[in-house]
Design a protein around this motif. Structure first.
Motif, PDB file in Angstrom:
ATOM      1  N   GLN A  37    -130.391  72.925 -74.885  1.00 32.72           N
ATOM      2  CA  GLN A  37    -131.594  72.098 -75.013  1.00 32.72           C
ATOM      3  C   GLN A  37    -131.293  70.635 -74.690  1.00 32.72           C
ATOM      4  OE1 GLN A  37    -134.796  73.004 -76.023  1.00 32.72           O
ATOM      5  NE2 GLN A  37    -134.228  75.173 -76.015  1.00 32.72           N
ATOM      6  N   TRP A  38    -132.247  69.995 -74.025  1.00 31.41           N
ATOM      7  CA  TRP A  38    -132.168  68.577 -73.716  1.00 31.41           C
ATOM      8  C   TRP A  38    -133.199  67.821 -74.537  1.00 31.41           C
ATOM      9  CZ3 TRP A  38    -128.978  66.202 -69.981  1.00 31.41           C
ATOM     10  CH2 TRP A  38    -128.196  67.087 -69.227  1.00 31.41           C
ATOM     11  N   THR A  39    -132.861  66.596 -74.910  1.00 35.42           N
ATOM     12  CA  THR A  39    -133.835  65.697 -75.519  1.00 35.42           C
ATOM     13  C   THR A  39    -134.214  64.646 -74.479  1.00 35.42           C
ATOM     14  OG1 THR A  39    -132.910  65.992 -77.740  1.00 35.42           O
ATOM     15  CG2 THR A  39    -134.297  64.058 -77.380  1.00 35.42           C
ATOM     16  N   LEU A  40    -135.499  64.563 -74.183  1.00 38.95           N
ATOM     17  CA  LEU A  40    -136.008  63.609 -73.201  1.00 38.95           C
ATOM     18  C   LEU A  40    -136.877  62.575 -73.902  1.00 38.95           C
ATOM     19  CD1 LEU A  40    -137.161  66.081 -70.363  1.00 38.95           C
ATOM     20  CD2 LEU A  40    -134.903  65.032 -70.694  1.00 38.95           C
ATOM     21  N   VAL A  41    -136.679  61.323 -73.565  1.00 32.84           N
ATOM     22  CA  VAL A  41    -137.505  60.230 -74.086  1.00 32.84           C
ATOM     23  C   VAL A  41    -138.237  59.619 -72.901  1.00 32.84           C
ATOM     24  CG1 VAL A  41    -137.544  58.045 -75.314  1.00 32.84           C
ATOM     25  CG2 VAL A  41    -135.875  59.787 -75.956  1.00 32.84           C
ATOM     26  N   LEU A  42    -139.554  59.692 -72.936  1.00 31.95           N
ATOM     27  CA  LEU A  42    -140.380  59.152 -71.864  1.00 31.95           C
ATOM     28  C   LEU A  42    -141.072  57.898 -72.366  1.00 31.95           C
ATOM     29  CD1 LEU A  42    -140.602  62.503 -71.830  1.00 31.95           C
ATOM     30  CD2 LEU A  42    -141.903  62.012 -69.769  1.00 31.95           C
ATOM     31  N   ILE A  43    -140.931  56.811 -71.619  1.00 31.96           N
ATOM     32  CA  ILE A  43    -141.523  55.528 -72.001  1.00 31.96           C
ATOM     33  C   ILE A  43    -142.668  55.235 -71.040  1.00 31.96           C
ATOM     34  CG2 ILE A  43    -141.059  53.126 -72.556  1.00 31.96           C
ATOM     35  CD1 ILE A  43    -138.077  53.823 -72.507  1.00 31.96           C
ATOM     36  N   PRO A  44    -143.908  55.174 -71.513  1.00 29.59           N
ATOM     37  CA  PRO A  44    -145.049  54.903 -70.631  1.00 29.59           C
ATOM     38  C   PRO A  44    -144.939  53.533 -69.974  1.00 29.59           C
ATOM     39  CG  PRO A  44    -145.762  55.679 -72.791  1.00 29.59           C
ATOM     40  CD  PRO A  44    -144.312  55.374 -72.903  1.00 29.59           C
ATOM     41  N   ARG A  45    -145.722  53.347 -68.933  1.00 32.50           N
ATOM     42  CA  ARG A  45    -145.714  52.072 -68.214  1.00 32.50           C
ATOM     43  C   ARG A  45    -146.655  51.043 -68.821  1.00 32.50           C
ATOM     44  NH1 ARG A  45    -143.409  51.937 -63.223  1.00 32.50           N
ATOM     45  NH2 ARG A  45    -142.663  53.904 -62.361  1.00 32.50           N
ATOM     46  N   GLY A  46    -147.373  51.398 -69.863  1.00 30.20           N
ATOM     47  CA  GLY A  46    -148.354  50.486 -70.434  1.00 30.20           C
ATOM     48  C   GLY A  46    -147.767  49.140 -70.816  1.00 30.20           C
ATOM     49  N   ALA A  47    -148.549  48.103 -70.637  1.00 26.16           N
ATOM     50  CA  ALA A  47    -148.074  46.739 -70.894  1.00 26.16           C
ATOM     51  C   ALA A  47    -147.668  46.555 -72.351  1.00 26.16           C
ATOM     52  CB  ALA A  47    -149.157  45.730 -70.523  1.00 26.16           C
ATOM     53  N   GLU A  48    -148.292  47.326 -73.263  1.00 27.27           N
ATOM     54  CA  GLU A  48    -148.011  47.123 -74.684  1.00 27.27           C
ATOM     55  C   GLU A  48    -146.599  47.540 -75.069  1.00 27.27           C
ATOM     56  OE1 GLU A  48    -149.768  51.189 -74.142  1.00 27.27           O
ATOM     57  OE2 GLU A  48    -150.171  49.147 -73.437  1.00 27.27           O
ATOM     58  N   VAL A  49    -145.925  48.348 -74.247  1.00 29.57           N
ATOM     59  CA  VAL A  49    -144.562  48.761 -74.594  1.00 29.57           C
ATOM     60  C   VAL A  49    -143.520  48.183 -73.647  1.00 29.57           C
ATOM     61  CG1 VAL A  49    -145.325  50.892 -75.679  1.00 29.57           C
ATOM     62  CG2 VAL A  49    -144.755  50.897 -73.244  1.00 29.57           C
ATOM     63  N   MET A  50    -143.935  47.441 -72.636  1.00 30.31           N
ATOM     64  CA  MET A  50    -142.993  46.914 -71.658  1.00 30.31           C
ATOM     65  C   MET A  50    -141.948  46.021 -72.310  1.00 30.31           C
ATOM     66  SD  MET A  50    -143.416  48.186 -68.708  1.00 30.31           S
ATOM     67  CE  MET A  50    -142.532  47.036 -67.650  1.00 30.31           C
ATOM     68  N   ALA A  51    -142.376  45.218 -73.290  1.00 32.08           N
ATOM     69  CA  ALA A  51    -141.448  44.275 -73.914  1.00 32.08           C
ATOM     70  C   ALA A  51    -140.341  44.995 -74.676  1.00 32.08           C
ATOM     71  CB  ALA A  51    -142.208  43.340 -74.852  1.00 32.08           C
ATOM     72  N   SER A  52    -140.625  46.198 -75.159  1.00 33.64           N
ATOM     73  CA  SER A  52    -139.631  46.918 -75.956  1.00 33.64           C
ATOM     74  C   SER A  52    -138.797  47.887 -75.128  1.00 33.64           C
ATOM     75  CB  SER A  52    -140.332  47.690 -77.080  1.00 33.64           C
ATOM     76  OG  SER A  52    -141.234  48.632 -76.543  1.00 33.64           O
ATOM     77  N   ARG A  53    -139.129  48.063 -73.849  1.00 34.45           N
ATOM     78  CA  ARG A  53    -138.415  49.048 -73.045  1.00 34.45           C
ATOM     79  C   ARG A  53    -136.942  48.691 -72.871  1.00 34.45           C
ATOM     80  NH1 ARG A  53    -141.962  50.965 -67.883  1.00 34.45           N
ATOM     81  NH2 ARG A  53    -140.026  52.079 -67.511  1.00 34.45           N
ATOM     82  N   THR A  54    -136.654  47.411 -72.665  1.00 36.89           N
ATOM     83  CA  THR A  54    -135.262  47.000 -72.476  1.00 36.89           C
ATOM     84  C   THR A  54    -134.448  47.273 -73.736  1.00 36.89           C
ATOM     85  OG1 THR A  54    -135.885  45.284 -70.885  1.00 36.89           O
ATOM     86  CG2 THR A  54    -133.735  45.080 -71.948  1.00 36.89           C
ATOM     87  N   ASP A  55    -135.002  46.914 -74.910  1.00 37.02           N
ATOM     88  CA  ASP A  55    -134.298  47.159 -76.168  1.00 37.02           C
ATOM     89  C   ASP A  55    -134.108  48.650 -76.397  1.00 37.02           C
ATOM     90  OD1 ASP A  55    -134.174  44.467 -76.668  1.00 37.02           O
ATOM     91  OD2 ASP A  55    -135.937  44.437 -77.970  1.00 37.02           O
ATOM     92  N   LEU A  56    -135.121  49.441 -76.090  1.00 37.93           N
ATOM     93  CA  LEU A  56    -135.038  50.876 -76.313  1.00 37.93           C
ATOM     94  C   LEU A  56    -133.991  51.505 -75.394  1.00 37.93           C
ATOM     95  CD1 LEU A  56    -136.020  53.396 -77.707  1.00 37.93           C
ATOM     96  CD2 LEU A  56    -137.893  53.540 -76.049  1.00 37.93           C
ATOM     97  N   ARG A  57    -133.991  51.123 -74.122  1.00 37.79           N
ATOM     98  CA  ARG A  57    -132.994  51.668 -73.198  1.00 37.79           C
ATOM     99  C   ARG A  57    -131.587  51.278 -73.626  1.00 37.79           C
ATOM    100  NH1 ARG A  57    -136.685  50.313 -68.894  1.00 37.79           N
ATOM    101  NH2 ARG A  57    -135.527  48.391 -68.551  1.00 37.79           N
TER     102      ARG A  57
END
Length: 316
Positions: A123-143
């Protein structure tokens, strides 16, 4: 600031081979004081209750040739970063792990002292981050934080890991405030669709760099393994010295290891030999190191935790 670990060679029971080895290691690659203090707290103090007087910590760090001023600066920084909290009793200071510090050490301990799951369920665990502007600021921290947990970035909005810690992933998403923004799914290969080898996916992880670090670790610590394997001829303080340096160097590698299933790793992957060496040395020096710590901590120490007794008990 590092001087020389002269304190570790005092006494008639000192082992000259260990002394020369430690001096060379600390001279060739001096550790950062704050990082070494973290190692001492995580490996030695946390299992004994998670608190110590500043004077005790200064004496412990003198084993590595670190002076009092550097220790005081380091514990102040760790308190500022919410790893430690200070308690004043008269003119004395006592430092204890914060709740956040305990959680951090618990997470790191699972990866440092245990070899990981020997099997994989596919089994694989996949994390998908939407492109919405509301989460863009947190994408770098999450990655960044997911990479620390061993996830690989497949595309800017898709990260994957074959053996993810589900509990830690939930905590991480909550800490970053993106639990309702990211999609987390489980996936597996479709039978009969592809015949490609799993090892071809390993290129998404920096395995070459991690392998080199493991090999360097083994070459540095193999000489001291031979010196301590008889469990005699070295002082309790030297045992503490060796155990701390072992964990300090090993954790710098293993915490960057994505811990992939064996099917994805090269056949000569050095992670297993590095764990086996760590297990061998740690178990050989722990009786002496614990004798030294019991005396150093005095009445401030408590019996070791169950987590401590389970360290390096499994075979890789």
């Amino acid at each position: 600031m590092l001087t020389s670990p002269l304190g570790a060679v005092e006494g008639s029971s000192a082992n000259s081979t260990i002394t020369r080895w430690a001096r060379q290691l600390l001279r060739d690659e001096p550790p950062r004081t704050t990082s070494l203090v973290v190692t001492v707290f995580g490996d030695a103090i946390a299992p004994h209750g998670g608190a110590a007087w500043l004077r005790t910590l200064i004496d412990l760090m003198d084993t590595f040739g670190i002076n009092e001023r550097a220790v005081r600066t380091s514990v102040y920084r760790l308190a500022e970063d919410a790893w430690l909290q200070a308690e004043r009793q008269g003119r004395q200071s006592r430092y204890a792990l914060t709740e956040a510090g305990r959680r951090r050490f618990a997470l790191a301990s699972r990866r440092i002292y245990h070899p990981g799951s020997p099997t994989w369920d596919g089994q694989w665990t996949l994390v998908l981050i939407p492109r919405g502007a509301e989460v863009m600021a947190s994408r770098t921290d999450l990655r960044r934080d997911l990479a620390w947990e061993g996830f690989a970035t497949i595309t800017p909005g898709l990260l994957a890991h074959p053996q993810a810690d589900a509990e830690r992933l939930r905590e991480l998403l909550e800490e970053l405030g993106v639990r309702d923004d990211a999609f987390v799914v489980r996936a597996q290969d479709l039978p009969g669709v592809t015949e490609r080898e799993l090892s071809e996916l390993a290129g998404y992880w920096p395995l070459d760099a991690v392998a080199m670090q493991y090999e360097d670790f083994v070459s540095r610590f193999a000489p001291v393994a031979e010196a301590v394997e008889t469990r005699s001829g070295f002082s309790p303080r030297q045992a503490f010295l060796v155990r701390t340096l072992l964990v300090h160097w090993y954790r710098r590698v293993v915490l960057h290891d994505p811990r992939l299933p064996a099917a994805m790793l090269p056949p000569d992957w050095p992670g297993g030999p590095a764990y086996a060496l760590s297990r061998r040395v740690y178990r050989a020096v722990t009786p002496g190191a614990e004798a030294y710590l019991t005396e150093a901590l005095g009445k401030d120490g408590v019996p070791v935790s169950a987590e401590f007794r389970a360290r390096f008990t499994e075979f890789a």
